[in-house]
Design a protein around this motif. Structure first.
Motif, PDB file in Angstrom:
ATOM      1  N   SER A 164       0.811  -1.226   0.000  1.00  0.00           N
ATOM      2  CA  SER A 164       0.000   0.000   0.000  1.00  0.00           C
ATOM      3  C   SER A 164       0.841   1.272   0.000  1.00  0.00           C
ATOM      4  N   ARG A 165       2.120   1.170  -0.387  1.00  0.00           N
ATOM      5  CA  ARG A 165       2.982   2.322  -0.588  1.00  0.00           C
ATOM      6  C   ARG A 165       3.052   3.254   0.636  1.00  0.00           C
ATOM      7  N   PRO A 166       3.643   2.799   1.740  1.00  0.00           N
ATOM      8  CA  PRO A 166       3.674   3.605   2.962  1.00  0.00           C
ATOM      9  C   PRO A 166       4.394   4.942   2.814  1.00  0.00           C
ATOM     10  N   GLU A 167       5.495   4.972   2.048  1.00  0.00           N
ATOM     11  CA  GLU A 167       6.206   6.241   1.865  1.00  0.00           C
ATOM     12  C   GLU A 167       5.292   7.282   1.214  1.00  0.00           C
ATOM     13  N   MET A 168       4.527   6.838   0.220  1.00  0.00           N
ATOM     14  CA  MET A 168       3.620   7.749  -0.473  1.00  0.00           C
ATOM     15  C   MET A 168       2.485   8.207   0.451  1.00  0.00           C
ATOM     16  N   GLN A 169       2.045   7.323   1.327  1.00  0.00           N
ATOM     17  CA  GLN A 169       0.997   7.708   2.273  1.00  0.00           C
ATOM     18  C   GLN A 169       1.491   8.817   3.207  1.00  0.00           C
ATOM     19  N   GLY A 170       2.707   8.670   3.714  1.00  0.00           N
ATOM     20  CA  GLY A 170       3.261   9.712   4.577  1.00  0.00           C
ATOM     21  C   GLY A 170       3.423  11.024   3.839  1.00  0.00           C
ATOM     22  N   TYR A 171       3.881  10.941   2.596  1.00  0.00           N
ATOM     23  CA  TYR A 171       4.110  12.136   1.771  1.00  0.00           C
ATOM     24  C   TYR A 171       2.815  12.917   1.577  1.00  0.00           C
ATOM     25  N   TRP A 172       1.776  12.237   1.068  1.00  0.00           N
ATOM     26  CA  TRP A 172       0.545  12.952   0.746  1.00  0.00           C
ATOM     27  C   TRP A 172      -0.265  13.315   1.980  1.00  0.00           C
ATOM     28  N   ALA A 173      -0.074  12.607   3.088  1.00  0.00           N
ATOM     29  CA  ALA A 173      -0.723  13.013   4.335  1.00  0.00           C
ATOM     30  C   ALA A 173      -0.201  14.370   4.787  1.00  0.00           C
ATOM     31  N   VAL A 174       1.107  14.602   4.607  1.00  0.00           N
ATOM     32  CA  VAL A 174       1.689  15.895   4.964  1.00  0.00           C
ATOM     33  C   VAL A 174       1.194  16.991   4.016  1.00  0.00           C
ATOM     34  N   ILE A 175       1.125  16.683   2.719  1.00  0.00           N
ATOM     35  CA  ILE A 175       0.628  17.675   1.764  1.00  0.00           C
ATOM     36  C   ILE A 175      -0.801  18.088   2.123  1.00  0.00           C
ATOM     37  N   ALA A 176      -1.653  17.113   2.451  1.00  0.00           N
ATOM     38  CA  ALA A 176      -3.035  17.415   2.820  1.00  0.00           C
ATOM     39  C   ALA A 176      -3.090  18.223   4.122  1.00  0.00           C
ATOM     40  N   ALA A 177      -2.249  17.855   5.104  1.00  0.00           N
ATOM     41  CA  ALA A 177      -2.225  18.582   6.372  1.00  0.00           C
ATOM     42  C   ALA A 177      -1.761  20.022   6.167  1.00  0.00           C
ATOM     43  N   TRP A 178      -0.785  20.207   5.300  1.00  0.00           N
ATOM     44  CA  TRP A 178      -0.280  21.550   4.980  1.00  0.00           C
ATOM     45  C   TRP A 178      -1.377  22.410   4.358  1.00  0.00           C
ATOM     46  N   GLN A 179      -2.135  21.838   3.436  1.00  0.00           N
ATOM     47  CA  GLN A 179      -3.219  22.585   2.815  1.00  0.00           C
ATOM     48  C   GLN A 179      -4.283  22.973   3.841  1.00  0.00           C
ATOM     49  N   ARG A 180      -4.605  22.045   4.743  1.00  0.00           N
ATOM     50  CA  ARG A 180      -5.576  22.352   5.797  1.00  0.00           C
ATOM     51  C   ARG A 180      -5.078  23.482   6.698  1.00  0.00           C
ATOM     52  N   ALA A 181      -3.774  23.454   7.004  1.00  0.00           N
ATOM     53  CA  ALA A 181      -3.208  24.489   7.867  1.00  0.00           C
ATOM     54  C   ALA A 181      -3.306  25.869   7.223  1.00  0.00           C
ATOM     55  N   LEU A 182      -3.325  25.895   5.878  1.00  0.00           N
ATOM     56  CA  LEU A 182      -3.467  27.161   5.158  1.00  0.00           C
ATOM     57  C   LEU A 182      -4.928  27.567   4.994  1.00  0.00           C
ATOM     58  N   GLY A 183      -5.833  26.721   5.500  1.00  0.00           N
ATOM     59  CA  GLY A 183      -7.252  27.036   5.400  1.00  0.00           C
ATOM     60  C   GLY A 183      -7.903  26.561   4.130  1.00  0.00           C
ATOM     61  N   GLN A 184      -7.204  25.728   3.359  1.00  0.00           N
ATOM     62  CA  GLN A 184      -7.762  25.255   2.103  1.00  0.00           C
ATOM     63  C   GLN A 184      -8.625  24.016   2.298  1.00  0.00           C
ATOM     64  N   LYS A 185      -9.558  23.821   1.381  1.00  0.00           N
ATOM     65  CA  LYS A 185     -10.327  22.585   1.338  1.00  0.00           C
ATOM     66  C   LYS A 185      -9.418  21.469   0.815  1.00  0.00           C
ATOM     67  N   THR A 186      -9.629  20.272   1.332  1.00  0.00           N
ATOM     68  CA  THR A 186      -8.821  19.134   0.885  1.00  0.00           C
ATOM     69  C   THR A 186      -9.737  17.997   0.451  1.00  0.00           C
ATOM     70  N   PRO A 187      -9.217  17.055  -0.365  1.00  0.00           N
ATOM     71  CA  PRO A 187     -10.059  15.948  -0.843  1.00  0.00           C
ATOM     72  C   PRO A 187     -10.542  15.077   0.309  1.00  0.00           C
ATOM     73  N   LYS A 188     -11.647  14.418   0.076  1.00  0.00           N
ATOM     74  CA  LYS A 188     -12.152  13.479   1.075  1.00  0.00           C
ATOM     75  C   LYS A 188     -11.216  12.280   1.179  1.00  0.00           C
ATOM     76  N   TYR A 189     -10.656  11.870   0.037  1.00  0.00           N
ATOM     77  CA  TYR A 189      -9.810  10.683   0.029  1.00  0.00           C
ATOM     78  C   TYR A 189      -8.715  10.826  -1.019  1.00  0.00           C
ATOM     79  N   ILE A 190      -7.499  10.438  -0.659  1.00  0.00           N
ATOM     80  CA  ILE A 190      -6.375  10.406  -1.591  1.00  0.00           C
ATOM     81  C   ILE A 190      -5.921   8.956  -1.692  1.00  0.00           C
ATOM     82  N   ASP A 191      -6.124   8.345  -2.851  1.00  0.00           N
ATOM     83  CA  ASP A 191      -5.789   6.940  -3.069  1.00  0.00           C
ATOM     84  C   ASP A 191      -4.359   6.839  -3.575  1.00  0.00           C
ATOM     85  N   THR A 192      -3.492   6.228  -2.783  1.00  0.00           N
ATOM     86  CA  THR A 192      -2.080   6.110  -3.154  1.00  0.00           C
ATOM     87  C   THR A 192      -1.783   4.863  -3.983  1.00  0.00           C
ATOM     88  N   GLY A 193      -2.768   3.996  -4.168  1.00  0.00           N
ATOM     89  CA  GLY A 193      -2.583   2.844  -5.041  1.00  0.00           C
ATOM     90  C   GLY A 193      -1.885   1.666  -4.375  1.00  0.00           C
TER      91      GLY A 193
END
Length: 306
Positions: free
Chosen positions: A268-297
């Motif tokens: 389930s690509r753990p490195e990619m999960q950590g990467y995109w979890a941070v990207i989503a958290a960063w966007q939330r911290a800026l007040g942006q809307k984020t996707p309901k789900y990010i599928d890392t494949g």
């Protein structure tokens, strides 16, 4: 370069109020996995890579605090989450041990206005939280279908469940059972519970194989399980007789595939999960809307491609 451009573009369109607060102060996110485990070390590696890229791209430092419970215990994880909330981070990045057991603590984060992102898990129903990860059902189905083919679509099989309350582990087990049910001559004769411990998985697998000498194969629901199963297969001298399809890409799992103890693994690509979890958290911290789900494949690892 393309990723850096996309991140810079996203920053340019962040809400002005969020950016005006203090767009030079470091952003701090607390990453809390299920337990201490090599799989989560890979998640942390991906998270740190995302933080480094964001820092270089935006000029604003992004810090990741990694806080892992010593064991897969809900109360211990909740305690770590509560202590993290008290420090008022810019976001929490969580892998839930128990959707219901973690819910009250997560509501505390909501009350304190601490944004959350979950990975390798699903948020409690009704909570507006981005989830990052693979399709758990698809991952379990891939493993079960591969095992069915390896054993000629007949025989006794066993399933190693990780943490029984973890939504990703239970979902994989459900879909593995559903897949095996489509084969009239395959019978699930046993299930083990390893609580995300390789040592426990090895002991459980050994006991189950002793109780079921005709066992034809194994699938698992977590990253620790298939490593312990492989060790038990090797120690019992049943390599090639008891077939295994594992999960994820731990070094020990890859070694079992390379040595022929396990056939393959659905990662389930753990490195990619950590990467995109941070990207989503960063966007939330800026007040942006984020996707309901990010599928890392999902990657299917075999002896030919590892």
């Amino acid at each position: 370069m393309k990723t850096a451009f996309l991140l810079a573009t996203a920053l340019a369109f962040a809400p002005m109020a969020a950016r005006a607060a203090d767009d030079h102060a470091p952003l701090r996110f607390v990453l809390i996995p299920k337990t201490v485990h090599p799989w989560f070390d890979k998640v942390n590696t991906g998270a740190q890579a995302a933080a480094d890229l964001l820092g270089k791209t935006t000029g604003r430092k992004v810090e990741i605090e990694y806080r892992a419970p010593e064991t897969a215990d809900v109360s211990s994880q909740n305690d770590i989450i509560e202590r993290a909330i008290a420090t008022h981070p810019d976001g929490l990045i969580l892998d839930l041990l128990d959707e219901k057991g973690n819910h009250a603590t997560m509501l505390e984060a909501v009350d304190e206005k601490v944004p959350m992102t979950v990975f390798d898990s699903l948020p409690p129903e009704g909570m507006d939280i981005t989830a990052v990860g693979a399709d758990f059902c698809e991952q379990g189905t891939i493993a079960a279908q591969r095992l069915a083919g390896l054993i000629g679509e007949k025989g006794e099989v066993a399933i190693m469940i990780g943490v029984p309350t973890a939504p990703n582990h239970t979902r994989r087990a459900e879909c593995e059972r559903a897949t095996f049910a489509r084969y009239p001559q395959i019978k699930v004769v046993a299930t083990g519970i390893d609580n995300d411990s390789i040592e426990t998985a090895q002991k459980q697998a050994s006991a189950i194989m002793q109780a079921h000498p005709d066992l034809a194969g194994w699938v698992a629901c977590d990253a620790a399980g298939p490593v312990g199963i492989g060790q038990a297969i090797r120690e019992s001298g049943r390599t090639g007789k008891v077939r295994e399809v594992g999960l994820d890409n731990l070094n020990d799992m890859i070694a079992l595939i390379r040595d022929g103890v396990a056939d393959s693994s659905a990662s389930s690509r753990p490195e990619m999960q950590g990467y995109w979890a941070v990207i989503a958290a960063w966007q939330r911290a800026l007040g942006q809307k984020t996707p309901k789900y990010i599928d890392t494949g999902i990657d299917v690892l075999t002896k030919k491609n590892i």
